[in-house]
Design an enzyme around this catalytic site. Structure first.
Site, short mmCIF file in Angstrom:
data_model
loop_
_atom_site.label_atom_id
_atom_site.label_comp_id
_atom_site.label_asym_id
_atom_site.label_seq_id
_atom_site.Cartn_x
_atom_site.Cartn_y
_atom_site.Cartn_z
N LYS A 22 0.68 -1.08 -0.04
CA LYS A 22 -0.02 0.10 0.07
C LYS A 22 0.97 1.09 -0.16
O LYS A 22 1.15 1.69 1.05
CB LYS A 22 -0.84 0.00 1.26
CG LYS A 22 -2.12 -0.94 1.12
CD LYS A 22 -3.17 -0.79 0.17
CE LYS A 22 -4.54 -1.51 0.28
NZ LYS A 22 -5.22 -1.37 -1.07
N ARG A 23 1.09 1.68 -1.40
CA ARG A 23 2.05 2.81 -1.28
C ARG A 23 1.04 4.10 -1.21
O ARG A 23 -0.36 3.85 -1.48
CB ARG A 23 2.68 3.09 -2.77
CG ARG A 23 3.65 1.86 -3.04
CD ARG A 23 4.45 2.19 -4.28
NE ARG A 23 3.24 1.81 -5.45
CZ ARG A 23 2.99 0.78 -5.89
NH1 ARG A 23 3.16 -0.45 -5.17
NH2 ARG A 23 2.01 0.43 -6.70
N SER A 160 -23.94 10.70 9.58
CA SER A 160 -25.20 10.62 9.31
C SER A 160 -26.01 11.55 8.37
O SER A 160 -26.89 11.51 7.62
CB SER A 160 -26.43 10.41 10.41
OG SER A 160 -26.14 11.31 11.32
N HIS A 165 -20.40 19.36 10.18
CA HIS A 165 -20.60 19.60 11.56
C HIS A 165 -19.70 18.68 12.30
O HIS A 165 -19.05 17.65 11.82
CB HIS A 165 -22.12 19.06 11.77
CG HIS A 165 -22.36 17.80 11.61
ND1 HIS A 165 -22.39 17.10 10.29
CD2 HIS A 165 -22.50 16.50 12.62
CE1 HIS A 165 -22.91 15.83 10.76
NE2 HIS A 165 -22.82 15.57 12.17
N CYS A 195 7.10 15.59 30.15
CA CYS A 195 5.91 15.26 29.41
C CYS A 195 6.54 14.38 28.04
O CYS A 195 7.34 14.69 27.30
CB CYS A 195 5.06 16.38 28.96
SG CYS A 195 4.00 16.34 27.72
N CYS A 198 5.84 16.28 24.75
CA CYS A 198 6.83 17.12 24.76
C CYS A 198 8.23 16.66 24.07
O CYS A 198 8.68 17.14 23.02
CB CYS A 198 7.22 17.99 25.84
SG CYS A 198 5.72 19.23 26.22
#
Length: 335
Positions: A22-23, A160, A165, A195, A198
């Protein structure tokens, strides 16, 4: 040779199976058609939705009438309802409670023919502003522990209605997926006093092989242990655990980078269906040092099947480095 890669946050393993062939150029979505018909989200159809709880109106128009550029309304068919008490109880070894929460729809534009990425800068910024304002408001309800903002773009991604939205769901418990991230981030912080997000950002800036967009305040990457082809994360380059603390120029920088990122995905993959999820800290403001809010975008290009459901492993046929290279070749500047 396939690779097993480990997500450094939650410890999930992913198989990068490039031998499946899958290129990046193998993924192209079917072009969609759009027909307004009687869309409840279009301007002049405000009576087809529950009364708005937030709106942006520049002309002094009355609530629930035309003249808006963005509306937020309760979902007509909510997953969780805001009225009532939790009433937790046990049924033998099982636990249950009432389905209390909030489920809202952010109608991003009155124009049925526009998607989020088509919006003018100010209108796009209003969408981000609506996310923030609704989180701030719902955070006042002590019954709610977490708020997820998400967007299902396209029928294959779960939308749906085709009118552009987003949605917001407030839950009275912390979702399992969120807990995995929080605990993974806390383990890393307890060990290294830094973190992990980070550190990931610093690593990606240093490697510069999985970045697809960057500005002074934000970065978009194809994560090292991507579960899906073209999985994309958008992260603030500054440390912040709570999305709702965004202000001023920071929002403008986010809009600029997010719009560029979505535009690159649209051009490269022929306007694919996708899921966009905002991952932010719980509403109790916990994990201020350990957690780092971010946005995850998952184009719907492959199917999750028995192996994934049975093991929790994901098989990704496109290496994130290849996906990033392909996206960086997109002629975004000409759009």
């Amino acid at each position: 040779m396939p690779e097993l890669r480990k997500d450094p946050i939650i410890g999930r393993w992913v198989i990068i199976s490039t031998e499946r062939g899958k290129r990046p150029t193998d993924f192209h979505s079917v072009a969609k058609t759009r027909e307004p018909k009687h869309c409840p989200f279009c301007s002049s159809n405000e009576g087809s939705t529950p009364p708005e709880v937030f709106a942006i109106r520049d002309n002094g128009s009355a609530p629930n009438t035309p003249g808006w550029s963005l509306r937020v309304v309760p979902n007509k068919f909510p997953a969780l309802k805001i009225e009532g008490d939790l009433n937790r109880e046990g049924v033998g070894i099982f636990d249950k409670m009432n389905g209390i929460g909030a489920h809202e729809v952010i109608i991003e534009t009155p124009d049925h023919m526009k998607d989020l990425v088509d919006l003018e800068f100010e209108d796009f910024r209003n969408v981000i502003r609506a996310f923030r304002e609704r989180i701030i408001e719902l955070k006042k309800d002590s019954r709610f522990k977490y708020i997820l903002v998400f967007k299902n773009q396209g029928e294959l991604a779960g939308a749906s209605l085709e009118h552009s939205h987003s949605q917001l769901i407030a839950t009275p418990i912390l979702p399992k997926r969120v807990m995995e991230e929080l605990l993974g981030a806390k383990r890393y912080y307890d060990y290294k006093e830094r973190c992990i997000y980070c550190d990931i950002i610093r690593q990606e800036l240093n490697d510069n092989i999985r970045i697809i967009a960057v500005n002074d305040m934000f970065i978009a990457i194809e994560p090292f242990a991507s579960r899906f082809p073209f999985e994309t994360w958008v992260l603030p380059r500054f440390h912040e655990s709570n999305f709702e603390k965004l202000r001023g120029d920071t929002i403008a920088n986010l809009v600029s980078l997010l719009k560029e990122t979505l535009q690159k995905l649209r051009i490269a993959l022929n306007d694919p269906p996708y899921n966009l999820m905002l991952h932010t800290a719980p509403l109790d403001d916990g994990y201020p040092e350990e957690y780092h809010w971010h946005i995850e975008i998952i184009p719907k290009l492959v199917k999750v099947a028995g192996f994934e459901w049975g093991t929790g492993f994901y098989i990704n046929p496109t290496a994130p480095e290849d996906a990033a290279k392909f996206l960086n070749e997109v002629d975004y500047a000409s759009v």
